[in-house]
Design a protein around this motif. Sequence first.
Motif, mmCIF file in Angstrom:
data_model
loop_
_atom_site.group_PDB
_atom_site.id
_atom_site.type_symbol
_atom_site.label_atom_id
_atom_site.label_comp_id
_atom_site.label_asym_id
_atom_site.label_seq_id
_atom_site.Cartn_x
_atom_site.Cartn_y
_atom_site.Cartn_z
ATOM 1 N N ASN A 48 9.313 -87.877 -7.094
ATOM 2 C CA ASN A 48 8.397 -87.776 -5.957
ATOM 3 C C ASN A 48 7.037 -87.173 -6.287
ATOM 4 O O ASN A 48 6.105 -87.288 -5.479
ATOM 5 C CB ASN A 48 9.028 -86.940 -4.842
ATOM 6 N N GLY A 49 6.893 -86.495 -7.423
ATOM 7 C CA GLY A 49 5.644 -85.816 -7.744
ATOM 8 C C GLY A 49 5.600 -84.411 -7.164
ATOM 9 O O GLY A 49 6.392 -84.036 -6.292
ATOM 10 N N TRP A 50 4.647 -83.639 -7.658
ATOM 11 C CA TRP A 50 4.528 -82.236 -7.270
ATOM 12 C C TRP A 50 4.205 -82.056 -5.795
ATOM 13 O O TRP A 50 4.778 -81.198 -5.116
ATOM 14 C CB TRP A 50 3.458 -81.560 -8.122
ATOM 15 N N SER A 51 3.293 -82.843 -5.269
ATOM 16 C CA SER A 51 2.814 -82.623 -3.900
ATOM 17 C C SER A 51 3.916 -82.824 -2.864
ATOM 18 O O SER A 51 3.884 -82.201 -1.800
ATOM 19 C CB SER A 51 1.631 -83.547 -3.596
ATOM 20 N N ARG A 52 4.896 -83.660 -3.163
ATOM 21 C CA ARG A 52 5.963 -83.947 -2.206
ATOM 22 C C ARG A 52 7.232 -83.149 -2.480
ATOM 23 O O ARG A 52 8.224 -83.293 -1.756
ATOM 24 C CB ARG A 52 6.278 -85.446 -2.216
ATOM 25 N N LEU A 53 7.204 -82.323 -3.496
ATOM 26 C CA LEU A 53 8.377 -81.526 -3.845
ATOM 27 C C LEU A 53 8.451 -80.288 -2.964
ATOM 28 O O LEU A 53 7.445 -79.600 -2.763
ATOM 29 C CB LEU A 53 8.305 -81.134 -5.317
ATOM 30 N N THR A 54 9.623 -79.981 -2.443
ATOM 31 C CA THR A 54 9.821 -78.773 -1.642
ATOM 32 C C THR A 54 11.039 -78.014 -2.158
ATOM 33 O O THR A 54 11.974 -78.604 -2.713
ATOM 34 C CB THR A 54 10.050 -79.098 -0.154
ATOM 35 N N THR A 55 11.027 -76.707 -1.958
ATOM 36 C CA THR A 55 12.169 -75.901 -2.387
ATOM 37 C C THR A 55 13.423 -76.266 -1.597
ATOM 38 O O THR A 55 14.536 -76.244 -2.144
ATOM 39 C CB THR A 55 11.868 -74.409 -2.206
ATOM 40 N N ARG A 56 13.272 -76.629 -0.336
ATOM 41 C CA ARG A 56 14.433 -77.018 0.473
ATOM 42 C C ARG A 56 15.101 -78.265 -0.105
ATOM 43 O O ARG A 56 16.332 -78.361 -0.178
ATOM 44 C CB ARG A 56 14.010 -77.244 1.929
ATOM 45 N N GLU A 57 14.282 -79.235 -0.520
ATOM 46 C CA GLU A 57 14.832 -80.454 -1.098
ATOM 47 C C GLU A 57 15.529 -80.162 -2.427
ATOM 48 O O GLU A 57 16.575 -80.738 -2.735
ATOM 49 C CB GLU A 57 13.725 -81.492 -1.305
ATOM 50 N N VAL A 58 14.944 -79.257 -3.221
ATOM 51 C CA VAL A 58 15.566 -78.881 -4.488
ATOM 52 C C VAL A 58 16.926 -78.234 -4.243
ATOM 53 O O VAL A 58 17.918 -78.555 -4.906
ATOM 54 C CB VAL A 58 14.654 -77.934 -5.292
ATOM 55 N N ALA A 59 16.992 -77.323 -3.281
ATOM 56 C CA ALA A 59 18.261 -76.659 -2.973
ATOM 57 C C ALA A 59 19.302 -77.671 -2.523
ATOM 58 O O ALA A 59 20.467 -77.619 -2.945
ATOM 59 C CB ALA A 59 18.039 -75.600 -1.904
ATOM 60 N N LEU A 60 18.890 -78.612 -1.679
ATOM 61 C CA LEU A 60 19.814 -79.616 -1.178
ATOM 62 C C LEU A 60 20.359 -80.468 -2.323
ATOM 63 O O LEU A 60 21.567 -80.712 -2.419
ATOM 64 C CB LEU A 60 19.110 -80.493 -0.143
ATOM 65 N N GLU A 61 19.471 -80.912 -3.215
ATOM 66 C CA GLU A 61 19.910 -81.768 -4.319
ATOM 67 C C GLU A 61 20.751 -80.995 -5.329
ATOM 68 O O GLU A 61 21.652 -81.559 -5.951
ATOM 69 C CB GLU A 61 18.706 -82.408 -5.012
ATOM 70 N N ALA A 62 20.463 -79.705 -5.495
ATOM 71 C CA ALA A 62 21.232 -78.885 -6.438
ATOM 72 C C ALA A 62 22.575 -78.450 -5.861
ATOM 73 O O ALA A 62 23.440 -77.964 -6.606
ATOM 74 C CB ALA A 62 20.428 -77.652 -6.836
ATOM 75 N N GLY A 63 22.745 -78.610 -4.543
ATOM 76 C CA GLY A 63 23.988 -78.209 -3.908
ATOM 77 C C GLY A 63 24.122 -76.719 -3.729
ATOM 78 O O GLY A 63 25.232 -76.171 -3.750
ATOM 79 N N VAL A 64 22.992 -76.021 -3.524
ATOM 80 C CA VAL A 64 23.022 -74.573 -3.291
ATOM 81 C C VAL A 64 22.327 -74.265 -1.969
ATOM 82 O O VAL A 64 21.520 -75.056 -1.475
ATOM 83 C CB VAL A 64 22.337 -73.799 -4.440
#
Length: 221
Positions: A48-64
């Motif tokens: 998605n690139g840096w501008s569309r990256l969010t910490t919430r999305e990272v947590a969701l994808e990491a399963g935490v």
Amino acid sequence: MKSGFGNTRGDSPPLNSRAKPLKRPSQARAIFTVEAIYEAFVRIWQRNGWSRLTTREVALEAGVAIGTLYDYFPSKKALLSGYIRHRLDVLLAQMDQDVIQANDLDWLARIKRLVRLTCDPDDPRQPLFNHAVSLIEHQIAEPKHHRRVYEELSQKWREAFAACGDLPTQPSAPTIEAWVIMAWGGRRYCITTQPAAEQTAAWLSEMEALVCSRLTSASRD
């Protein structure tokens, strides 16, 4: 954290505290969790690139839980900062394992491997040491962080040469440090200019030849 990119000179303002990781994991479970966060972070950045990256999305994808991610990273800048420091630690560990402790290698093979590990801008083991990161580096790193990376790399290079028991003449510390600047600085410039693959390959070959030929000529003097 403490990236290996960017300008090491000048008066830059201190980073906002939210651009820094809060802590580093020490226990096995925490290390596993943070590595899962980093892996999700890389996948989302590349997708998605840096501008569309969010910490919430990272947590969701990491399963935490998002709260678990925030225990370590208060922002996506802090997450990038922690990730780059993590990859630098991996690079230093690779130098230990693949170069310094590789006692089956003669000095020529050992030093070629050291140069390649330091120089290669397209190393797939370092997926976010790239142009996109260099553009926002100033947001996550201060001059003292760059100095630390230089000192750590210089130490590994000194250890690598010290491990070459079959090298007739050891280079001086200032010579080794000059080579580190040349190798790491060249890698960073390749990241900035994004040369064609054949140009990068030629540069890597020349870097190996330059260092090894200097060592060979010094041994003959």
